[in-house]
Design a protein around this motif. Structure first.
Motif, PDB file in Angstrom:
ATOM      1  N   GLN A  83       0.972  -1.455   0.311  1.00 49.63           N
ATOM      2  CA  GLN A  83      -0.028   0.482  -0.045  1.00 49.63           C
ATOM      3  C   GLN A  83       0.940   1.337   0.245  1.00 49.63           C
ATOM      4  O   GLN A  83       1.098   2.230  -0.713  1.00 49.63           O
ATOM      5  CB  GLN A  83      -1.007   0.164   1.004  1.00 49.63           C
ATOM      6  N   CYS A  84       1.849   1.294   0.702  1.00 50.72           N
ATOM      7  CA  CYS A  84       2.580   2.806   0.771  1.00 50.72           C
ATOM      8  C   CYS A  84       3.943   2.439   0.383  1.00 50.72           C
ATOM      9  O   CYS A  84       4.465   3.592   0.297  1.00 50.72           O
ATOM     10  CB  CYS A  84       2.714   2.913   2.370  1.00 50.72           C
ATOM     11  N   ARG A  85       4.251   1.312   0.072  1.00 52.02           N
ATOM     12  CA  ARG A  85       5.869   0.746  -0.762  1.00 52.02           C
ATOM     13  C   ARG A  85       7.101   1.275  -0.026  1.00 52.02           C
ATOM     14  O   ARG A  85       7.798   1.399  -0.338  1.00 52.02           O
ATOM     15  CB  ARG A  85       5.273   1.529  -2.542  1.00 52.02           C
ATOM     16  N   GLN A  86       7.078   1.476   1.506  1.00 54.23           N
ATOM     17  CA  GLN A  86       8.760   1.219   2.358  1.00 54.23           C
ATOM     18  C   GLN A  86       8.525  -0.137   2.362  1.00 54.23           C
ATOM     19  O   GLN A  86       7.961  -1.001   1.998  1.00 54.23           O
ATOM     20  CB  GLN A  86       7.413   1.915   3.869  1.00 54.23           C
ATOM     21  N   LYS A  87       9.873  -0.587   2.475  1.00 53.61           N
ATOM     22  CA  LYS A  87      10.214  -1.764   2.967  1.00 53.61           C
ATOM     23  C   LYS A  87       9.573  -2.041   3.616  1.00 53.61           C
ATOM     24  O   LYS A  87       9.848  -1.563   5.380  1.00 53.61           O
ATOM     25  CB  LYS A  87      11.764  -1.478   3.025  1.00 53.61           C
ATOM     26  N   TRP A  88       9.292  -3.393   3.841  1.00 53.72           N
ATOM     27  CA  TRP A  88       9.199  -4.064   4.831  1.00 53.72           C
ATOM     28  C   TRP A  88       9.307  -5.638   5.262  1.00 53.72           C
ATOM     29  O   TRP A  88       8.454  -6.306   3.491  1.00 53.72           O
ATOM     30  CB  TRP A  88       7.121  -3.905   4.500  1.00 53.72           C
ATOM     31  N   THR A  89       9.685  -6.339   5.694  1.00 52.03           N
ATOM     32  CA  THR A  89       9.821  -7.625   5.231  1.00 52.03           C
ATOM     33  C   THR A  89       9.572  -8.092   6.323  1.00 52.03           C
ATOM     34  O   THR A  89       9.819 -10.015   6.163  1.00 52.03           O
ATOM     35  CB  THR A  89      11.449  -7.580   5.752  1.00 52.03           C
ATOM     36  N   ARG A  90       8.695  -8.418   7.039  1.00 55.22           N
ATOM     37  CA  ARG A  90       7.652  -9.073   7.874  1.00 55.22           C
ATOM     38  C   ARG A  90       5.807  -9.495   7.082  1.00 55.22           C
ATOM     39  O   ARG A  90       5.553  -8.626   6.793  1.00 55.22           O
ATOM     40  CB  ARG A  90       6.631  -9.126   9.091  1.00 55.22           C
ATOM     41  N   TYR A  91       5.366 -10.578   6.727  1.00 53.09           N
ATOM     42  CA  TYR A  91       3.646 -10.822   6.199  1.00 53.09           C
ATOM     43  C   TYR A  91       3.456 -11.018   7.598  1.00 53.09           C
ATOM     44  O   TYR A  91       3.494 -12.118   8.075  1.00 53.09           O
ATOM     45  CB  TYR A  91       4.139 -12.117   4.958  1.00 53.09           C
ATOM     46  N   ARG A  92       2.937 -10.199   7.306  1.00 49.29           N
ATOM     47  CA  ARG A  92       1.815 -10.952   9.352  1.00 49.29           C
ATOM     48  C   ARG A  92       0.106  -9.989   8.313  1.00 49.29           C
ATOM     49  O   ARG A  92      -0.237  -8.998   7.358  1.00 49.29           O
ATOM     50  CB  ARG A  92       1.725  -9.969   9.937  1.00 49.29           C
ATOM     51  N   GLY A  93      -1.156 -10.466   9.165  1.00 46.27           N
ATOM     52  CA  GLY A  93      -2.417 -10.280   8.925  1.00 46.27           C
ATOM     53  C   GLY A  93      -3.444 -10.909   8.191  1.00 46.27           C
ATOM     54  O   GLY A  93      -4.292 -10.268   7.222  1.00 46.27           O
ATOM     55  N   GLN A  94      -2.378 -11.713   7.090  1.00 45.84           N
ATOM     56  CA  GLN A  94      -3.569 -12.434   5.978  1.00 45.84           C
ATOM     57  C   GLN A  94      -4.126 -11.220   4.897  1.00 45.84           C
ATOM     58  O   GLN A  94      -5.181 -11.310   4.897  1.00 45.84           O
ATOM     59  CB  GLN A  94      -4.719 -13.219   6.638  1.00 45.84           C
ATOM     60  N   TYR A  95      -4.071 -10.421   4.617  1.00 46.48           N
ATOM     61  CA  TYR A  95      -4.244  -9.675   3.417  1.00 46.48           C
ATOM     62  C   TYR A  95      -3.935 -10.136   2.204  1.00 46.48           C
ATOM     63  O   TYR A  95      -3.022 -11.061   2.207  1.00 46.48           O
ATOM     64  CB  TYR A  95      -3.708  -8.608   3.931  1.00 46.48           C
ATOM     65  N   LYS A  96      -4.862  -9.423   1.323  1.00 48.38           N
ATOM     66  CA  LYS A  96      -4.639 -10.221  -0.094  1.00 48.38           C
ATOM     67  C   LYS A  96      -4.367  -9.294  -1.067  1.00 48.38           C
ATOM     68  O   LYS A  96      -5.102  -8.178  -0.903  1.00 48.38           O
ATOM     69  CB  LYS A  96      -5.649 -11.249  -0.762  1.00 48.38           C
TER      70      LYS A  96
END
Length: 143
Positions: free
Chosen positions: A87-100
């Motif tokens: 969504q915001c395009r910041q570097k993020w390395t954790r997959y959590r929350g079960q979004y699709k």
């Protein structure tokens, strides 16, 4: 979904040699730099606990969430990982929350940062927020 990702990788890494193959009249497509691991990534990481040529994380869309080389320092793994919040395009390395992915026919799991997850939790009835999530393939318009 895997077929779409494979197709994109092949599309991005092929060379059309139609001019070299005038006899058959059809282009020959040769993959460039795409390799298939016999036994898959999980087996590769078990065989090479330092990571071998693997860089970053292997995201798993089940209870395990992600997989990293067992003997590689986590700081190095984090530095090698190129993932972004969808969504915001910041570097993020954790997959959590079960979004699709918000594209109805796609629905591939996506990575969403903590800030964007909090925004979704503050506005749980705002369907446009969830619909705005896009996987990398849908973002570039691949079908």
């Amino acid at each position: 979904r895997c077929e779409r990702a494979t197709a994109l990788l092949n599309e991005m890494s092929t060379v059309n040699t139609a001019n070299d193959n005038k006899d058959s009249g059809s282009p020959i497509v040769k993959p460039q730099g795409v390799y298939e691991l016999q036994g898959g990534i999980e087996r590769y990481l078990q065989t090479y606990p330092q990571g071998g040529y693997w860089k970053g994380k292997n995201y798993l869309f089940d209870r395990r969430m992600e997989q990293v080389p067992a003997e590689k320092p986590i700081e190095q793994v984090e530095a090698e990982t190129d993932s972004l919040c969808c969504q915001c395009r910041q570097k993020w390395t954790r997959y959590r929350g079960q979004y699709k992915c918000g594209v109805a026919w796609c629905a591939v799991p996506v990575i969403v940062c903590d800030d964007c997850q909090q925004q979704h939790k503050r506005l749980p009835n705002d369907a446009s927020l969830l619909a705005s999530l896009r996987c990398e393939l849908c973002r570039i318009g691949y079908r």
